[in-house]
Design a protein around this motif. Sequence first.
Motif, PDB file in Angstrom:
ATOM      1  N   SER A 170     -34.885  69.787  35.675  1.00 31.70           N
ATOM      2  CA  SER A 170     -35.099  69.796  34.526  1.00 31.70           C
ATOM      3  C   SER A 170     -34.523  70.107  33.691  1.00 31.70           C
ATOM      4  CB  SER A 170     -36.203  71.060  35.117  1.00 31.70           C
ATOM      5  OG  SER A 170     -35.731  72.283  35.223  1.00 31.70           O
ATOM      6  N   ARG A 171     -33.238  70.060  33.777  1.00 26.95           N
ATOM      7  CA  ARG A 171     -32.741  70.568  32.930  1.00 26.95           C
ATOM      8  C   ARG A 171     -31.311  69.945  32.007  1.00 26.95           C
ATOM      9  NH1 ARG A 171     -30.061  76.096  33.605  1.00 26.95           N
ATOM     10  NH2 ARG A 171     -28.538  75.251  32.862  1.00 26.95           N
ATOM     11  N   ASP A 172     -31.002  69.348  31.088  1.00 25.90           N
ATOM     12  CA  ASP A 172     -30.596  68.442  30.327  1.00 25.90           C
ATOM     13  C   ASP A 172     -28.597  68.914  29.915  1.00 25.90           C
ATOM     14  OD1 ASP A 172     -32.111  66.994  29.472  1.00 25.90           O
ATOM     15  OD2 ASP A 172     -32.723  67.740  28.180  1.00 25.90           O
ATOM     16  N   ASN A 173     -28.956  70.379  30.304  1.00 27.46           N
ATOM     17  CA  ASN A 173     -27.667  70.494  30.377  1.00 27.46           C
ATOM     18  C   ASN A 173     -27.002  71.530  31.913  1.00 27.46           C
ATOM     19  OD1 ASN A 173     -29.096  72.905  29.335  1.00 27.46           O
ATOM     20  ND2 ASN A 173     -27.479  74.107  28.412  1.00 27.46           N
ATOM     21  N   SER A 174     -25.931  71.746  31.905  1.00 31.72           N
ATOM     22  CA  SER A 174     -25.669  71.764  32.876  1.00 31.72           C
ATOM     23  C   SER A 174     -25.193  73.788  32.726  1.00 31.72           C
ATOM     24  CB  SER A 174     -24.491  71.836  34.395  1.00 31.72           C
ATOM     25  OG  SER A 174     -25.071  70.428  34.270  1.00 31.72           O
ATOM     26  N   SER A 175     -24.834  74.815  33.688  1.00 32.25           N
ATOM     27  CA  SER A 175     -24.008  76.323  33.774  1.00 32.25           C
ATOM     28  C   SER A 175     -23.562  76.832  35.263  1.00 32.25           C
ATOM     29  CB  SER A 175     -25.406  76.833  33.131  1.00 32.25           C
ATOM     30  OG  SER A 175     -26.664  77.001  34.432  1.00 32.25           O
ATOM     31  N   LEU A 183     -26.295  71.362  37.938  1.00 31.24           N
ATOM     32  CA  LEU A 183     -25.881  70.573  37.785  1.00 31.24           C
ATOM     33  C   LEU A 183     -27.286  69.867  36.582  1.00 31.24           C
ATOM     34  CD1 LEU A 183     -23.278  69.306  37.194  1.00 31.24           C
ATOM     35  CD2 LEU A 183     -23.829  67.466  39.359  1.00 31.24           C
ATOM     36  N   GLY A 184     -27.156  70.395  35.133  1.00 30.45           N
ATOM     37  CA  GLY A 184     -28.100  69.581  34.516  1.00 30.45           C
ATOM     38  C   GLY A 184     -28.458  67.739  34.794  1.00 30.45           C
ATOM     39  N   THR A 185     -29.317  67.517  34.937  1.00 26.74           N
ATOM     40  CA  THR A 185     -29.348  65.308  36.015  1.00 26.74           C
ATOM     41  C   THR A 185     -30.683  65.164  35.068  1.00 26.74           C
ATOM     42  OG1 THR A 185     -31.022  65.797  38.054  1.00 26.74           O
ATOM     43  CG2 THR A 185     -28.490  65.730  37.775  1.00 26.74           C
ATOM     44  N   LYS A 186     -31.274  65.744  33.974  1.00 21.42           N
ATOM     45  CA  LYS A 186     -32.577  65.490  33.386  1.00 21.42           C
ATOM     46  C   LYS A 186     -32.285  64.045  33.520  1.00 21.42           C
ATOM     47  CE  LYS A 186     -36.004  67.126  30.273  1.00 21.42           C
ATOM     48  NZ  LYS A 186     -36.821  67.923  28.848  1.00 21.42           N
ATOM     49  N   LYS A 187     -31.156  63.705  31.988  1.00 20.59           N
ATOM     50  CA  LYS A 187     -31.447  62.089  31.953  1.00 20.59           C
ATOM     51  C   LYS A 187     -30.810  61.039  32.697  1.00 20.59           C
ATOM     52  CE  LYS A 187     -28.692  64.535  27.775  1.00 20.59           C
ATOM     53  NZ  LYS A 187     -27.628  64.816  27.030  1.00 20.59           N
ATOM     54  N   ASP A 191     -36.723  57.641  32.420  1.00 23.26           N
ATOM     55  CA  ASP A 191     -37.981  56.517  32.531  1.00 23.26           C
ATOM     56  C   ASP A 191     -36.394  55.585  31.275  1.00 23.26           C
ATOM     57  OD1 ASP A 191     -41.661  56.779  32.794  1.00 23.26           O
ATOM     58  OD2 ASP A 191     -39.599  56.796  34.648  1.00 23.26           O
ATOM     59  N   GLU A 192     -36.542  56.004  30.546  1.00 21.55           N
ATOM     60  CA  GLU A 192     -35.230  55.017  29.012  1.00 21.55           C
ATOM     61  C   GLU A 192     -34.096  55.635  29.388  1.00 21.55           C
ATOM     62  OE1 GLU A 192     -37.530  57.964  28.901  1.00 21.55           O
ATOM     63  OE2 GLU A 192     -36.801  59.308  27.619  1.00 21.55           O
ATOM     64  N   VAL A 193     -33.110  55.694  30.617  1.00 21.86           N
ATOM     65  CA  VAL A 193     -32.403  56.218  30.918  1.00 21.86           C
ATOM     66  C   VAL A 193     -31.313  55.316  30.757  1.00 21.86           C
ATOM     67  CG1 VAL A 193     -31.907  55.775  33.173  1.00 21.86           C
ATOM     68  CG2 VAL A 193     -30.504  57.506  32.496  1.00 21.86           C
ATOM     69  N   GLY A 194     -30.417  55.690  30.258  1.00 23.24           N
ATOM     70  CA  GLY A 194     -29.550  54.778  29.482  1.00 23.24           C
ATOM     71  C   GLY A 194     -28.612  54.909  30.608  1.00 23.24           C
ATOM     72  N   THR A 201     -23.283  63.414  33.471  1.00 20.68           N
ATOM     73  CA  THR A 201     -23.152  63.629  34.947  1.00 20.68           C
ATOM     74  C   THR A 201     -20.977  63.736  35.275  1.00 20.68           C
ATOM     75  OG1 THR A 201     -25.575  63.298  35.389  1.00 20.68           O
ATOM     76  CG2 THR A 201     -23.977  64.512  36.722  1.00 20.68           C
ATOM     77  N   THR A 202     -21.481  62.427  35.266  1.00 22.84           N
ATOM     78  CA  THR A 202     -19.650  62.317  36.129  1.00 22.84           C
ATOM     79  C   THR A 202     -18.535  63.933  35.048  1.00 22.84           C
ATOM     80  OG1 THR A 202     -20.420  60.154  36.676  1.00 22.84           O
ATOM     81  CG2 THR A 202     -18.085  61.052  37.322  1.00 22.84           C
ATOM     82  N   LEU A 203     -18.686  63.287  34.043  1.00 21.88           N
ATOM     83  CA  LEU A 203     -18.351  63.891  32.782  1.00 21.88           C
ATOM     84  C   LEU A 203     -18.183  65.763  32.970  1.00 21.88           C
ATOM     85  CD1 LEU A 203     -18.013  61.692  29.629  1.00 21.88           C
ATOM     86  CD2 LEU A 203     -15.895  61.814  31.450  1.00 21.88           C
ATOM     87  N   ALA A 204     -19.847  65.952  33.610  1.00 29.05           N
ATOM     88  CA  ALA A 204     -19.601  67.453  33.467  1.00 29.05           C
ATOM     89  C   ALA A 204     -19.364  67.941  34.889  1.00 29.05           C
ATOM     90  CB  ALA A 204     -21.045  67.904  33.619  1.00 29.05           C
ATOM     91  N   LYS A 205     -18.736  66.889  35.508  1.00 27.24           N
ATOM     92  CA  LYS A 205     -18.358  67.341  37.048  1.00 27.24           C
ATOM     93  C   LYS A 205     -16.660  67.230  36.802  1.00 27.24           C
ATOM     94  CE  LYS A 205     -21.563  65.581  40.522  1.00 27.24           C
ATOM     95  NZ  LYS A 205     -21.788  64.362  41.335  1.00 27.24           N
ATOM     96  N   ILE A 206     -15.679  66.675  36.038  1.00 22.66           N
ATOM     97  CA  ILE A 206     -15.254  66.568  36.150  1.00 22.66           C
ATOM     98  C   ILE A 206     -14.477  68.029  35.621  1.00 22.66           C
ATOM     99  CG2 ILE A 206     -13.322  65.444  34.613  1.00 22.66           C
ATOM    100  CD1 ILE A 206     -14.217  63.090  35.350  1.00 22.66           C
TER     101      ILE A 206
END
Length: 370
Positions: A170-175, A183-187, A191-194, A201-206
């Motif tokens: 339900s979140r775009d960002n993480s905290s 870890l926000g995984t909304k994107k 359906d229109e995921v790019g 998400t991997t960059l956020a994990k890094i």
Amino acid sequence: MPLADPSALQQDVSNVTSKILADSGTSQKRKNLRSPAGKTSLRRVAVEAQRSRESSLRKVDAGSTREGNNRVTAICVADQFDMEAVSRILRSHGFPINPDGTDFETDQVIHTRGVNNGDIFVFPSGSLVAWSLPEDVAMDLAAKTLLPAAISPNMDQIELEDFEYVEDPSRDNSSIKGDIIILGTKKELKDEVGPNHKVDTTLAKIAFSSGLARSTKLAVLETMLGKYFESTRTIPTLLSRGSRLPFKSRFVLQKTGELLELRAQLNHYSELTDSLPDLFWDSRHELGLEGYYEQVGRALDVGVRIKTLNEKMDYAQEIASILRETMSQKHSVDLEWIIIVLIAVEVGFELRRLWKERCERLARERLDVM
């Protein structure tokens, strides 16, 4: 039995997660001080939500109980990693390198994947961070598989840091809240995921991993400084008693060198004191990677620990200075005594010469009288 509405299920899990995160906000940061993980684990999230939707959460609960799932483990095993050697070793063991196509160079971070499709990040600071991997697997990878690539390994003082993480669709960002990474995984679920949303998400994990690697590296320096203090703990007591310090110049030079090396590793030879590593300077601002890195630092009190470590090093520097001054004074006293002895020897030879001359003169005078 009909399945529950997925959106309602996500809402229940999100509500329970928020409640547990609020309860765990005051938990300790370091692993050895942290309360038991079960109190804030994802299993508890599933169990609590299961009260209302038990049948719908069976699969979620079963998946969350697998060992290593939803846990981030950071391990520091060396002063540095030879990143080219790390890449060769991982390839030789069948690990894919940079599976998500991030733009980072391999000399900055190496991304691969292991069992459970868990992400693994290796940093040149001698640290490895594993997501969704059992702790023993991550330890074997860091301390055994990658050991040939380690420069100055510290196998006798391996430091480990771990967090739990929850993927929130339900979140775009993480905290970070408490010791849980959200870890926000909304994107990724749109359906229109790019093609770049998985990379985001991997960059956020890094970013989170880099902060955890920084903390474990700092923990190694804290342990090393603790051992330094242990080896010099008797010095203040001896000084307070007015006792003579039973140390030789080699010991003093060794301790001075150890302290200088520790201070250099903290402030000069690494990015520990940098507000943002070079790794993220060229990242897209909207990703907020610098914010994730800073959140880890705040969660683990990295800034306070660095300040405290420098203050302790200042105190250690005072001890080292006293040792050097004491050794210098001892050396000066020794030189003075050597000079006194040499002067005494010279005076003795001179007195002997004068005595012999007097004896010879008296002998000549007696001969003249006769």
